[in-house]
Design a protein around this motif. Structure first.
Motif, short mmCIF file in Angstrom:
data_model
loop_
_atom_site.label_atom_id
_atom_site.label_comp_id
_atom_site.label_asym_id
_atom_site.label_seq_id
_atom_site.Cartn_x
_atom_site.Cartn_y
_atom_site.Cartn_z
N SER A 144 0.81 -1.21 0.00
CA SER A 144 0.00 0.00 0.00
C SER A 144 0.84 1.26 0.00
CB SER A 144 -0.91 0.02 1.24
OG SER A 144 -0.15 0.15 2.43
N ASP A 196 -11.20 -1.05 -2.65
CA ASP A 196 -10.64 -0.57 -1.39
C ASP A 196 -11.79 -0.23 -0.43
OD1 ASP A 196 -11.61 1.68 -2.64
OD2 ASP A 196 -9.75 2.81 -2.53
N SER A 197 -11.56 0.65 0.52
CA SER A 197 -12.59 0.97 1.51
C SER A 197 -13.60 1.98 1.00
CB SER A 197 -11.94 1.49 2.79
OG SER A 197 -11.21 2.69 2.52
N ASP A 198 -13.36 2.54 -0.17
CA ASP A 198 -14.21 3.61 -0.71
C ASP A 198 -15.27 3.01 -1.65
OD1 ASP A 198 -15.37 5.85 -1.85
OD2 ASP A 198 -13.46 6.88 -2.18
N ASP A 199 -16.51 3.00 -1.20
CA ASP A 199 -17.58 2.41 -2.01
C ASP A 199 -17.96 3.25 -3.22
OD1 ASP A 199 -17.98 0.02 -0.61
OD2 ASP A 199 -19.22 1.02 0.89
N ASP A 232 -6.72 1.96 5.18
CA ASP A 232 -7.52 1.54 4.04
C ASP A 232 -7.89 0.06 4.19
OD1 ASP A 232 -8.82 1.72 1.59
OD2 ASP A 232 -7.11 2.66 0.57
N SER A 233 -8.49 -0.47 3.15
CA SER A 233 -8.88 -1.88 3.11
C SER A 233 -8.73 -2.40 1.70
CB SER A 233 -10.35 -2.06 3.53
OG SER A 233 -10.61 -1.56 4.81
N ARG A 236 -10.88 -5.43 -0.44
CA ARG A 236 -11.97 -6.39 -0.41
C ARG A 236 -12.02 -7.15 -1.72
NH1 ARG A 236 -16.87 -2.48 0.90
NH2 ARG A 236 -15.54 -1.02 -0.25
N SER A 289 -11.21 -10.11 2.88
CA SER A 289 -10.91 -8.68 3.06
C SER A 289 -9.84 -8.52 4.13
CB SER A 289 -12.17 -7.92 3.48
OG SER A 289 -12.61 -8.31 4.76
N SER A 295 -8.14 -4.99 6.48
CA SER A 295 -8.08 -3.55 6.74
C SER A 295 -6.87 -3.23 7.60
CB SER A 295 -9.35 -3.07 7.45
OG SER A 295 -10.50 -3.32 6.67
N THR A 349 -4.55 0.32 9.54
CA THR A 349 -4.65 1.71 9.99
C THR A 349 -3.43 2.54 9.63
OG1 THR A 349 -3.76 1.08 12.16
CG2 THR A 349 -6.17 1.09 11.91
#
Length: 343
Positions: free
Chosen positions: A75, A103-106, A140-141, A143, A155, A157, A159
């Motif tokens: 990342s 990622d974590s942003d839908d 982030d993540s 998935r 998935s 995640s 910090t």
């Protein structure tokens, strides 16, 4: 469920339901209809009661859960950028056509894996940042979705960025941890970067000692790690709770903490906190005139050093020794032109 059987000369078509068995004889002997209706109803109703149970059995076999997992994540600007590595932990190839990464942003669009993509058993598949269509942040993540776009397969995640990568340890099956080094498209490096680096066995100051070195890129917690010589009747010398070694850092265990001295023909063994996993070891048959140390420092094989360097980089044969210039900063001319015959 219809079936046909004969009673004497009469071919009979019967249909069974949970309520009643219905039969239809030939047009002749219609006067027997009432008799046979009652007889067949009683005879077949109980035997056909199982029909609904049989009808309810499906021949379809439920698909096994996919053996594809997220295995390693870069990342923080890898080469050529961020990336996600998938791994097939199963025994057969898996078609991952249409699987999606997000990622974590839908609000982002899933990055879909191209049609016809399969991963061999024990194989890897890497999706580069250019294909993802987005970068991965410090918090982030990642998935992984099935081809239906909604079923979440895996998935992870985090910090903050890893100093190397986040990867499953053990490779392919374990929980995520900071790896020792990035290994894109290959088994994760879950090794412990703590090594025995230098050994004083012949009465140093104030006595024998063992130096550990962290060759990794992140600090390592060595709480509970144990040191032992060649004598299994001795008790492991345990490193205190809360002890960490910075990347490129050293940790020295003195003889007083070891609880034993080191002999002329002896060993040093380093164990993980479980008390049984051997991380590193070195054996010798005679005392070194100085110390035994890894050459090059931290990574090489053991050799007799040119000098003891407790808590610092090893002094190895062939190393170019440097020292501070003893003079001042001023520069002056030693002679004028042609004074010494120079032309």
């Amino acid at each position: 469920m219809p079936f046909i059987f004969r009673f004497g000369k009469y071919p009979i078509l019967a249909k069974a339901t949970p309520q009643e068995a219905v039969w239809h004889p030939n047009e002749e002997d219609k006067d027997l209809r009432t008799y046979w209706r009652r007889t067949l109803s009683a005879a077949t109703a109980s035997s056909m009661a199982m029909v609904p149970l049989l009808v309810g059995v499906s021949s379809a076999v439920a698909a096994a859960p996919p053996t594809i997992v997220i295995n390693e994540i870069e990342s923080n600007g890898g080469v050529p950028g961020d990336w996600v590595e998938l791994f097939n932990s199963g025994a057969t190839a898996v078609d991952i056509s249409g699987f999606g990464l997000l990622d974590s942003d839908d609000t982002h669009t899933q990055s879909l894996i191209p049609t016809g993509t399969t991963v061999a058993p024990g194989g890897y598949y890497v999706v580069e940042e250019a294909s993802l269509g987005f970068g991965l942040g410090g918090a982030d993540s990642v998935r992984l979705f099935a081809a239906d776009g909604t079923t979440l397969i895996d998935s992870y995640s985090w910090t903050a960025h890893a100093s190397t990568t986040y990867g499953r340890c053990p490779n392919g099956t374990g929980n995520f941890a900071v790896t020792t080094a990035a290994t894109k498209g290959a088994a994760n490096d879950c090794s412990i970067p703590i090594k025995i680096n230098e050994i004083e066995s012949n009465g140093g100051v104030p006595g024998d000692w063992v130096e550990l070195f962290n060759s990794g890129a992140t600090a390592v917690d060595i709480s509970g790690f144990g040191l032992l010589d060649s004598d299994d009747t001795h008790t492991q010398s345990l490193i205190p709770t809360g002890t960490t070694v910075a990347p490129g850092g050293y940790y020295v265990v003195e003889e007083a903490s070891l609880g034993f001295g080191l002999g002329g023909a002896d060993s040093v063994r380093l164990f993980a906190a479980d008390g049984t996993t051997l991380i590193d070891s070195y054996s010798w048959t005679a005392h070194a005139s100085t110390t035994y140390g890894r050459c090059p420092n931290g990574t090489g094989n053991f050799a007799v050093t040119t000098a003891a360097t407790k808590g610092a980089a090893n002094s190895c044969p062939g190393d170019v020794m440097t020292s501070v210039w003893p003079g001042g900063a001023a520069v002056s001319t030693a002679d004028t032109k042609d004074t010494l015959g120079a032309t």
